[in-house]
Design an enzyme around this catalytic site. Structure first.
Site, PDB file in Angstrom:
ATOM      1  CG  HIS A   1     -20.384  42.429 -22.703  1.00 29.12           C
ATOM      2  ND1 HIS A   1     -21.482  42.997 -23.330  1.00 29.12           N
ATOM      3  CD2 HIS A   1     -20.912  41.563 -21.632  1.00 29.12           C
ATOM      4  CE1 HIS A   1     -22.667  42.262 -22.514  1.00 29.12           C
ATOM      5  NE2 HIS A   1     -22.321  41.478 -21.738  1.00 29.12           N
TER       6      HIS A   1
ATOM      7  CG  ASN B   1     -25.842  42.453 -20.258  1.00 21.78           C
ATOM      8  OD1 ASN B   1     -25.472  42.633 -21.527  1.00 21.78           O
ATOM      9  ND2 ASN B   1     -25.432  41.207 -19.677  1.00 21.78           N
TER      10      ASN B   1
ATOM     11  CB  CYS C   1     -22.274  39.184 -23.985  1.00 30.07           C
ATOM     12  SG  CYS C   1     -23.959  39.118 -23.180  1.00 30.07           S
TER      13      CYS C   1
HETATM   14  N1  ACO Z   1     -31.753  42.814  -5.701  1.00 27.95           N
HETATM   15  C1  ACO Z   1     -31.760  42.832  -4.600  1.00 27.95           C
HETATM   16  N2  ACO Z   1     -30.925  41.971  -3.904  1.00 27.95           N
HETATM   17  C2  ACO Z   1     -30.363  41.082  -4.832  1.00 27.95           C
HETATM   18  C3  ACO Z   1     -30.657  40.878  -5.933  1.00 27.95           C
HETATM   19  C4  ACO Z   1     -31.296  41.953  -6.596  1.00 27.95           C
HETATM   20  N3  ACO Z   1     -31.703  41.961  -8.046  1.00 27.95           N
HETATM   21  N4  ACO Z   1     -30.059  39.723  -6.631  1.00 27.95           N
HETATM   22  C5  ACO Z   1     -29.401  39.284  -5.475  1.00 27.95           C
HETATM   23  N5  ACO Z   1     -29.570  39.958  -4.348  1.00 27.95           N
HETATM   24  C6  ACO Z   1     -29.351  39.700  -2.909  1.00 27.95           C
HETATM   25  C7  ACO Z   1     -28.926  38.211  -2.742  1.00 27.95           C
HETATM   26  O1  ACO Z   1     -30.164  37.596  -2.307  1.00 27.95           O
HETATM   27  C8  ACO Z   1     -28.025  38.182  -1.665  1.00 27.95           C
HETATM   28  O2  ACO Z   1     -28.202  38.696  -0.321  1.00 27.95           O
HETATM   29  P1  ACO Z   1     -27.961  38.127   0.955  1.00 27.95           P
HETATM   30  O3  ACO Z   1     -26.536  38.519   1.171  1.00 27.95           O
HETATM   31  O4  ACO Z   1     -28.725  38.345   2.006  1.00 27.95           O
HETATM   32  O5  ACO Z   1     -27.851  36.448   0.960  1.00 27.95           O
HETATM   33  C9  ACO Z   1     -27.035  39.332  -1.915  1.00 27.95           C
HETATM   34  O6  ACO Z   1     -27.792  40.142  -2.938  1.00 27.95           O
HETATM   35  C10 ACO Z   1     -25.783  38.805  -2.492  1.00 27.95           C
HETATM   36  O7  ACO Z   1     -26.244  37.905  -3.744  1.00 27.95           O
HETATM   37  P2  ACO Z   1     -25.234  37.497  -4.908  1.00 27.95           P
HETATM   38  O8  ACO Z   1     -25.985  36.534  -5.850  1.00 27.95           O
HETATM   39  O9  ACO Z   1     -24.119  36.840  -3.999  1.00 27.95           O
HETATM   40  O10 ACO Z   1     -25.054  38.596  -5.606  1.00 27.95           O
HETATM   41  P3  ACO Z   1     -23.884  39.417  -6.643  1.00 27.95           P
HETATM   42  O11 ACO Z   1     -23.008  40.499  -5.941  1.00 27.95           O
HETATM   43  O12 ACO Z   1     -23.016  37.964  -7.283  1.00 27.95           O
HETATM   44  O13 ACO Z   1     -24.475  39.942  -7.610  1.00 27.95           O
HETATM   45  C11 ACO Z   1     -25.313  39.591  -9.893  1.00 27.95           C
HETATM   46  C12 ACO Z   1     -25.416  39.229  -8.547  1.00 27.95           C
HETATM   47  C13 ACO Z   1     -25.599  40.979 -10.338  1.00 27.95           C
HETATM   48  C14 ACO Z   1     -26.256  38.659 -10.897  1.00 27.95           C
HETATM   49  C15 ACO Z   1     -23.523  39.425 -10.517  1.00 27.95           C
HETATM   50  O14 ACO Z   1     -23.322  37.840 -10.060  1.00 27.95           O
HETATM   51  C16 ACO Z   1     -23.622  39.434 -11.691  1.00 27.95           C
HETATM   52  O15 ACO Z   1     -23.532  40.679 -12.478  1.00 27.95           O
HETATM   53  N6  ACO Z   1     -23.032  38.284 -12.454  1.00 27.95           N
HETATM   54  C17 ACO Z   1     -22.917  38.374 -13.858  1.00 27.95           C
HETATM   55  C18 ACO Z   1     -24.108  38.383 -14.726  1.00 27.95           C
HETATM   56  C19 ACO Z   1     -24.176  38.503 -16.110  1.00 27.95           C
HETATM   57  O16 ACO Z   1     -23.267  39.418 -16.607  1.00 27.95           O
HETATM   58  N7  ACO Z   1     -25.019  37.936 -16.877  1.00 27.95           N
HETATM   59  C20 ACO Z   1     -24.830  37.873 -18.493  1.00 27.95           C
HETATM   60  C21 ACO Z   1     -26.041  37.482 -19.158  1.00 27.95           C
HETATM   61  S1  ACO Z   1     -26.594  38.208 -20.735  1.00 27.95           S
HETATM   62  C22 ACO Z   1     -26.143  37.047 -21.888  1.00 27.95           C
HETATM   63  O17 ACO Z   1     -24.990  36.481 -21.899  1.00 27.95           O
HETATM   64  C23 ACO Z   1     -27.165  36.718 -22.903  1.00 27.95           C
END
Ligand code: ACO
Length: 328
Positions: free
Chosen positions: A253, A283, A114
Protein backbone atom coordinates in the site's frame (compact mmCIF):
# COMPACT_ATOMS: atom_id res chain seq x y z
CA UNK A 1 -8.83 -30.49 -8.82
CA UNK A 2 -8.04 -28.35 -5.83
CA UNK A 3 -8.42 -24.81 -7.00
CA UNK A 4 -7.78 -21.25 -5.95
CA UNK A 5 -8.48 -17.79 -7.42
CA UNK A 6 -6.17 -16.46 -10.11
CA UNK A 7 -6.04 -12.92 -11.49
CA UNK A 8 -6.76 -13.16 -15.23
CA UNK A 9 -7.46 -9.49 -15.97
CA UNK A 10 -6.32 -6.18 -14.52
CA UNK A 11 -7.31 -2.57 -15.19
CA UNK A 12 -6.83 0.86 -13.64
CA UNK A 13 -8.20 4.35 -14.00
CA UNK A 14 -6.83 7.62 -12.69
CA UNK A 15 -8.77 10.88 -13.19
CA UNK A 16 -7.27 13.30 -15.70
CA UNK A 17 -6.76 16.28 -13.41
CA UNK A 18 -3.37 16.33 -11.67
CA UNK A 19 -2.44 18.45 -8.64
CA UNK A 20 1.28 18.76 -7.98
CA UNK A 21 3.04 19.88 -4.83
CA UNK A 22 3.44 23.43 -6.14
CA UNK A 23 -0.34 23.64 -6.58
CA UNK A 24 -0.72 22.59 -2.94
CA UNK A 25 1.74 25.26 -1.77
CA UNK A 26 -0.89 27.77 -2.91
CA UNK A 27 -3.65 26.10 -0.89
CA UNK A 28 -2.07 25.20 2.49
CA UNK A 29 1.02 26.04 4.52
CA UNK A 30 3.33 23.42 3.02
CA UNK A 31 6.23 23.12 0.58
CA UNK A 32 7.22 20.92 -2.31
CA UNK A 33 10.44 20.09 -0.47
CA UNK A 34 8.60 18.97 2.71
CA UNK A 35 6.10 16.84 0.80
CA UNK A 36 8.80 15.14 -1.29
CA UNK A 37 11.13 14.37 1.59
CA UNK A 38 8.53 13.45 4.24
CA UNK A 39 6.09 11.51 2.01
CA UNK A 40 7.76 10.76 -1.37
CA UNK A 41 4.83 12.36 -3.23
CA UNK A 42 5.11 14.78 -6.18
CA UNK A 43 1.63 14.76 -7.65
CA UNK A 44 -1.78 13.15 -7.32
CA UNK A 45 -4.86 12.66 -9.55
CA UNK A 46 -8.07 14.39 -8.54
CA UNK A 47 -11.57 13.41 -9.60
CA UNK A 48 -13.61 15.69 -11.91
CA UNK A 49 -16.64 17.52 -10.50
CA UNK A 50 -19.07 15.29 -12.38
CA UNK A 51 -17.41 11.99 -11.42
CA UNK A 52 -17.86 9.71 -8.39
CA UNK A 53 -16.43 6.37 -7.21
CA UNK A 54 -18.58 4.25 -9.53
CA UNK A 55 -17.34 6.19 -12.58
CA UNK A 56 -13.72 5.46 -11.68
CA UNK A 57 -14.71 1.86 -10.96
CA UNK A 58 -16.40 1.48 -14.34
CA UNK A 59 -13.39 2.85 -16.20
CA UNK A 60 -11.05 0.45 -14.38
CA UNK A 61 -13.36 -2.54 -14.86
CA UNK A 62 -13.65 -2.34 -18.66
CA UNK A 63 -9.97 -3.10 -19.46
CA UNK A 64 -9.81 -5.75 -16.73
CA UNK A 65 -12.81 -7.60 -18.20
CA UNK A 66 -11.41 -7.20 -21.70
CA UNK A 67 -8.06 -8.68 -20.69
CA UNK A 68 -9.86 -11.57 -19.00
CA UNK A 69 -11.96 -12.12 -22.15
CA UNK A 70 -15.04 -12.33 -19.96
CA UNK A 71 -18.58 -11.23 -20.74
CA UNK A 72 -20.18 -9.23 -17.93
CA UNK A 73 -23.03 -11.80 -17.90
CA UNK A 74 -20.48 -14.37 -16.69
CA UNK A 75 -19.73 -12.44 -13.50
CA UNK A 76 -20.96 -14.16 -10.32
CA UNK A 77 -20.04 -11.27 -8.01
CA UNK A 78 -18.67 -7.76 -7.84
CA UNK A 79 -16.85 -6.68 -4.69
CA UNK A 80 -15.85 -3.03 -4.35
CA UNK A 81 -13.39 -2.15 -1.59
CA UNK A 82 -14.00 1.50 -0.77
CA UNK A 83 -14.59 4.01 2.02
CA UNK A 84 -15.82 6.68 -0.40
CA UNK A 85 -18.77 5.07 -2.17
CA UNK A 86 -21.04 7.26 -4.33
CA UNK A 87 -23.69 7.14 -1.56
CA UNK A 88 -23.85 5.71 1.96
CA UNK A 89 -26.21 3.32 0.21
CA UNK A 90 -26.84 1.73 -2.23
CA UNK A 91 -23.44 0.09 -2.57
CA UNK A 92 -21.10 1.17 -5.35
CA UNK A 93 -20.98 -2.52 -6.38
CA UNK A 94 -24.68 -2.26 -7.28
CA UNK A 95 -24.21 0.94 -9.30
CA UNK A 96 -21.33 -0.71 -11.14
CA UNK A 97 -23.31 -3.93 -11.75
CA UNK A 98 -26.06 -1.91 -13.38
CA UNK A 99 -23.69 0.08 -15.57
CA UNK A 100 -21.83 -3.04 -16.68
CA UNK A 101 -25.09 -4.92 -17.33
CA UNK A 102 -23.77 -7.76 -15.16
CA UNK A 103 -27.25 -9.24 -14.81
CA UNK A 104 -26.18 -12.46 -13.08
CA UNK A 105 -23.92 -10.94 -10.44
CA UNK A 106 -24.33 -10.44 -6.72
CA UNK A 107 -22.19 -7.91 -4.96
CA UNK A 108 -21.37 -5.62 -2.09
CA UNK A 109 -18.94 -2.97 -0.90
CA UNK A 110 -16.25 -3.87 1.58
CA UNK A 111 -14.99 -1.32 4.12
CA UNK A 112 -11.47 -1.93 5.43
CA UNK A 113 -9.86 1.41 4.54
CA UNK A 114 -6.55 1.10 2.75
CA UNK A 115 -6.56 -2.65 3.52
CA UNK A 116 -9.82 -3.05 1.60
CA UNK A 117 -8.46 -4.48 -1.64
CA UNK A 118 -6.21 -7.07 0.04
CA UNK A 119 -9.18 -8.05 2.22
CA UNK A 120 -11.46 -8.31 -0.83
CA UNK A 121 -8.98 -10.61 -2.60
CA UNK A 122 -9.19 -12.98 0.37
CA UNK A 123 -13.00 -13.05 0.04
CA UNK A 124 -12.84 -13.75 -3.69
CA UNK A 125 -10.32 -16.53 -3.12
CA UNK A 126 -12.57 -18.13 -0.49
CA UNK A 127 -15.61 -18.01 -2.82
CA UNK A 128 -13.66 -19.64 -5.61
CA UNK A 129 -11.91 -22.24 -3.43
CA UNK A 130 -15.25 -23.31 -1.94
CA UNK A 131 -16.73 -23.85 -5.40
CA UNK A 132 -19.48 -21.32 -4.70
CA UNK A 133 -18.42 -18.98 -7.52
CA UNK A 134 -16.43 -18.99 -10.75
CA UNK A 135 -15.89 -15.40 -11.93
CA UNK A 136 -15.48 -12.32 -9.77
CA UNK A 137 -14.69 -8.68 -10.38
CA UNK A 138 -12.85 -7.14 -7.43
CA UNK A 139 -12.00 -3.45 -7.16
CA UNK A 140 -10.18 -1.05 -4.93
CA UNK A 141 -11.67 2.42 -5.49
CA UNK A 142 -11.33 5.56 -3.45
CA UNK A 143 -12.01 9.26 -3.83
CA UNK A 144 -10.28 10.55 -0.72
CA UNK A 145 -10.10 14.09 -2.11
CA UNK A 146 -13.88 14.31 -1.58
CA UNK A 147 -13.45 13.82 2.18
CA UNK A 148 -10.19 15.76 2.45
CA UNK A 149 -10.11 18.97 4.46
CA UNK A 150 -8.24 21.31 2.09
CA UNK A 151 -7.44 23.63 5.00
CA UNK A 152 -5.54 20.83 6.78
CA UNK A 153 -1.91 20.19 5.84
CA UNK A 154 -2.58 16.43 5.70
CA UNK A 155 -4.45 17.14 2.44
CA UNK A 156 -1.14 16.68 0.62
CA UNK A 157 -1.31 12.92 1.23
CA UNK A 158 -4.35 11.98 -0.79
CA UNK A 159 -5.32 11.24 -4.39
CA UNK A 160 -8.10 9.45 -6.28
CA UNK A 161 -8.08 6.29 -8.37
CA UNK A 162 -9.48 2.85 -9.11
CA UNK A 163 -8.01 -0.54 -9.87
CA UNK A 164 -9.87 -3.70 -10.91
CA UNK A 165 -9.02 -7.38 -11.22
CA UNK A 166 -10.97 -10.33 -12.62
CA UNK A 167 -10.54 -13.62 -10.79
CA UNK A 168 -11.35 -17.12 -12.03
CA UNK A 169 -10.45 -20.62 -10.80
CA UNK A 170 -6.89 -21.78 -11.47
CA UNK A 171 -5.13 -24.91 -10.13
CA UNK A 172 -3.99 -24.66 -6.51
CA UNK A 173 -0.54 -23.07 -6.40
CA UNK A 174 -1.02 -20.96 -9.54
CA UNK A 175 -3.06 -18.07 -8.07
CA UNK A 176 -3.70 -16.75 -4.56
CA UNK A 177 -1.65 -18.90 -2.19
CA UNK A 178 -2.43 -17.29 1.15
CA UNK A 179 -4.17 -14.28 2.70
CA UNK A 180 -4.06 -12.68 6.13
CA UNK A 181 -6.45 -10.24 7.80
CA UNK A 182 -6.41 -8.50 11.14
CA UNK A 183 -8.15 -5.54 12.75
CA UNK A 184 -7.68 -3.54 15.93
CA UNK A 185 -10.71 -1.35 16.50
CA UNK A 186 -8.85 0.34 19.35
CA UNK A 187 -6.93 2.24 16.67
CA UNK A 188 -10.12 3.44 14.99
CA UNK A 189 -9.98 6.86 16.59
CA UNK A 190 -6.65 7.62 14.88
CA UNK A 191 -8.10 7.53 11.37
CA UNK A 192 -11.77 8.34 11.12
CA UNK A 193 -14.47 10.25 9.23
CA UNK A 194 -16.56 11.07 12.30
CA UNK A 195 -19.55 12.79 10.68
CA UNK A 196 -22.29 11.52 8.38
CA UNK A 197 -22.83 8.06 9.87
CA UNK A 198 -25.37 6.91 12.46
CA UNK A 199 -23.21 8.18 15.37
CA UNK A 200 -23.18 11.77 14.12
CA UNK A 201 -25.67 12.06 11.27
CA UNK A 202 -25.10 14.93 8.87
CA UNK A 203 -26.30 18.22 10.37
CA UNK A 204 -25.31 21.88 10.32
CA UNK A 205 -23.21 21.11 13.40
CA UNK A 206 -21.28 18.21 11.81
CA UNK A 207 -20.52 20.38 8.81
CA UNK A 208 -19.47 23.37 10.93
CA UNK A 209 -17.17 21.13 12.95
CA UNK A 210 -15.74 19.68 9.73
CA UNK A 211 -16.65 16.18 10.91
CA UNK A 212 -17.27 14.84 7.41
CA UNK A 213 -13.55 15.09 6.62
CA UNK A 214 -10.72 12.65 7.36
CA UNK A 215 -9.43 13.11 10.92
CA UNK A 216 -6.05 11.53 11.40
CA UNK A 217 -3.24 11.16 13.88
CA UNK A 218 -0.44 10.75 11.34
CA UNK A 219 2.20 9.39 13.67
CA UNK A 220 -0.08 6.72 15.19
CA UNK A 221 -1.07 5.61 11.70
CA UNK A 222 2.58 5.60 10.62
CA UNK A 223 3.73 3.37 13.48
CA UNK A 224 0.77 1.01 13.12
CA UNK A 225 1.30 0.77 9.37
CA UNK A 226 4.93 -0.31 9.60
CA UNK A 227 4.18 -2.89 12.28
CA UNK A 228 0.99 -4.19 10.62
CA UNK A 229 2.30 -4.38 7.06
CA UNK A 230 5.38 -6.34 8.14
CA UNK A 231 3.28 -8.69 10.29
CA UNK A 232 0.82 -9.34 7.45
CA UNK A 233 3.51 -9.95 4.81
CA UNK A 234 5.45 -12.36 7.05
CA UNK A 235 2.22 -14.18 7.94
CA UNK A 236 1.26 -14.95 4.33
CA UNK A 237 4.82 -15.98 3.49
CA UNK A 238 4.93 -18.36 6.43
CA UNK A 239 1.47 -19.77 5.66
CA UNK A 240 2.55 -20.64 2.12
CA UNK A 241 6.04 -21.87 3.05
CA UNK A 242 8.07 -19.03 1.50
CA UNK A 243 10.49 -16.37 2.73
CA UNK A 244 10.91 -12.72 1.63
CA UNK A 245 13.83 -13.91 -0.53
CA UNK A 246 11.38 -15.77 -2.78
CA UNK A 247 9.25 -12.70 -3.52
CA UNK A 248 9.63 -11.34 -7.07
CA UNK A 249 7.60 -8.21 -6.36
CA UNK A 250 6.32 -6.66 -3.16
CA UNK A 251 3.29 -4.47 -3.96
CA UNK A 252 2.73 -2.52 -0.74
CA UNK A 253 0.00 0.00 0.00
CA UNK A 254 1.32 3.45 -0.94
CA UNK A 255 0.77 5.77 2.05
CA UNK A 256 4.21 7.27 2.61
CA UNK A 257 7.57 6.39 1.04
CA UNK A 258 9.04 6.23 4.55
CA UNK A 259 6.46 3.58 5.54
CA UNK A 260 7.21 1.58 2.37
CA UNK A 261 10.96 1.82 2.97
CA UNK A 262 10.67 0.80 6.63
CA UNK A 263 8.52 -2.22 5.67
CA UNK A 264 10.80 -3.19 2.80
CA UNK A 265 13.91 -3.00 4.97
CA UNK A 266 12.37 -5.01 7.79
CA UNK A 267 11.41 -7.68 5.24
CA UNK A 268 14.95 -7.46 3.77
CA UNK A 269 13.58 -7.06 0.24
CA UNK A 270 15.86 -4.99 -2.07
CA UNK A 271 14.43 -1.79 -3.65
CA UNK A 272 14.24 -3.30 -7.14
CA UNK A 273 11.78 -5.89 -5.84
CA UNK A 274 9.38 -3.39 -4.26
CA UNK A 275 6.81 -1.54 -6.35
CA UNK A 276 6.56 2.22 -5.76
CA UNK A 277 4.44 4.76 -7.65
CA UNK A 278 3.60 7.04 -4.73
CA UNK A 279 5.44 9.95 -6.35
CA UNK A 280 2.79 10.17 -9.09
CA UNK A 281 -0.38 9.05 -7.34
CA UNK A 282 -0.06 9.71 -3.59
CA UNK A 283 -2.34 7.66 -1.33
CA UNK A 284 -5.41 6.42 -3.22
CA UNK A 285 -6.43 4.20 -0.28
CA UNK A 286 -7.97 0.89 -1.42
CA UNK A 287 -6.87 1.59 -5.00
CA UNK A 288 -3.10 1.67 -4.51
CA UNK A 289 -2.50 -2.09 -4.82
CA UNK A 290 -4.68 -2.87 -7.88
CA UNK A 291 -3.43 0.30 -9.60
CA UNK A 292 0.08 -0.94 -8.81
CA UNK A 293 -0.76 -4.37 -10.27
CA UNK A 294 -1.91 -2.76 -13.51
CA UNK A 295 1.20 -0.61 -13.89
CA UNK A 296 3.59 -3.42 -12.92
CA UNK A 297 1.92 -5.78 -15.40
CA UNK A 298 1.82 -3.22 -18.23
CA UNK A 299 5.47 -2.27 -17.79
CA UNK A 300 6.71 -5.87 -17.59
CA UNK A 301 7.66 -5.77 -13.92
CA UNK A 302 5.15 -8.54 -13.25
CA UNK A 303 5.44 -11.66 -15.37
CA UNK A 304 3.54 -14.93 -15.42
CA UNK A 305 4.66 -17.16 -12.56
CA UNK A 306 6.09 -14.32 -10.43
CA UNK A 307 5.54 -14.56 -6.68
CA UNK A 308 3.78 -11.37 -5.57
CA UNK A 309 3.23 -10.19 -2.02
CA UNK A 310 0.73 -7.42 -1.21
CA UNK A 311 0.52 -5.78 2.19
CA UNK A 312 -1.66 -2.92 3.40
CA UNK A 313 -2.75 -1.03 6.50
CA UNK A 314 -5.48 1.54 7.04
CA UNK A 315 -8.57 2.79 8.82
CA UNK A 316 -9.95 0.39 11.41
CA UNK A 317 -7.15 -0.15 12.14
CA UNK A 318 -7.26 -2.95 9.57
CA UNK A 319 -4.32 -4.68 7.93
CA UNK A 320 -4.12 -7.44 5.35
CA UNK A 321 -1.81 -9.19 2.89
CA UNK A 322 -1.94 -11.70 0.07
CA UNK A 323 0.68 -13.96 -1.48
CA UNK A 324 -0.05 -14.96 -5.06
CA UNK A 325 1.41 -16.29 -8.29
CA UNK A 326 0.87 -13.83 -11.11
CA UNK A 327 -0.94 -15.80 -13.80
CA UNK A 328 -1.22 -13.47 -16.80
N1 ACO B 1 3.62 20.43 5.16
C1 ACO B 1 4.64 21.04 5.76
N2 ACO B 1 5.02 20.78 7.02
C2 ACO B 1 4.29 19.87 7.70
C3 ACO B 1 3.19 19.19 7.13
C4 ACO B 1 2.87 19.50 5.79
N3 ACO B 1 1.85 18.92 5.14
N4 ACO B 1 2.68 18.35 8.04
C5 ACO B 1 3.42 18.48 9.15
N5 ACO B 1 4.39 19.40 8.96
C6 ACO B 1 5.43 19.83 9.88
C7 ACO B 1 4.97 19.80 11.34
O1 ACO B 1 4.37 21.01 11.70
C8 ACO B 1 6.28 19.60 12.07
O2 ACO B 1 6.97 20.83 12.13
P1 ACO B 1 7.95 21.19 13.36
O3 ACO B 1 9.04 20.16 13.32
O4 ACO B 1 8.38 22.57 13.03
O5 ACO B 1 7.09 21.08 14.57
C9 ACO B 1 7.06 18.69 11.14
O6 ACO B 1 6.48 18.85 9.83
C10 ACO B 1 7.00 17.24 11.53
O7 ACO B 1 5.63 16.90 11.81
P2 ACO B 1 5.19 15.42 12.04
O8 ACO B 1 3.72 15.37 12.28
O9 ACO B 1 6.11 14.78 13.04
O10 ACO B 1 5.48 14.83 10.59
P3 ACO B 1 5.70 13.34 10.19
O11 ACO B 1 7.08 13.12 9.81
O12 ACO B 1 5.06 12.38 11.17
O13 ACO B 1 4.83 13.28 8.86
C11 ACO B 1 2.75 12.45 8.04
C12 ACO B 1 3.43 13.48 8.93
C13 ACO B 1 3.19 12.65 6.61
C14 ACO B 1 1.23 12.66 8.15
C15 ACO B 1 3.13 11.02 8.51
O14 ACO B 1 2.94 10.88 9.89
C16 ACO B 1 2.37 9.93 7.79
O15 ACO B 1 2.55 9.70 6.62
N6 ACO B 1 1.50 9.18 8.51
C17 ACO B 1 0.70 8.17 7.92
C18 ACO B 1 -0.53 8.77 7.31
C19 ACO B 1 -1.34 7.77 6.52
O16 ACO B 1 -0.85 6.88 5.93
N7 ACO B 1 -2.65 7.91 6.52
C20 ACO B 1 -3.49 7.01 5.79
C21 ACO B 1 -4.81 7.62 5.71
S1 ACO B 1 -5.80 7.04 4.37
C22 ACO B 1 -6.92 5.88 4.86
O17 ACO B 1 -6.62 4.91 5.51
C23 ACO B 1 -8.37 6.07 4.45
Amino acid sequence: MTRCAGIVGVGAYLPEKVLNNLDLEKIVDTSDEWIRTRTGMWERHVIADDQAASDLAYNASKPALEMAGLDTLDLDAIIVATVTSDYLFPATACLLQDRLGAKNAGGFDLSAGCAGFASALSVADAYIRSGMMENLLVLGVDVLTRITDWTDRDCVLFGDGAGAVVLTPVPEGEGILASFLKVDGGGGVHLIQPGGGSRHPASHETVEKRMHYIHMSGQDVFKGAVRGMVEAALAVLEKAGYTPDDVNLLVPHQANIRIIEAVRKRLKIPPERAFVNIERQANTSAATIPVGFEEAHRTGRLKKGDLVCTTAFGAGFAWAANLLRWCI
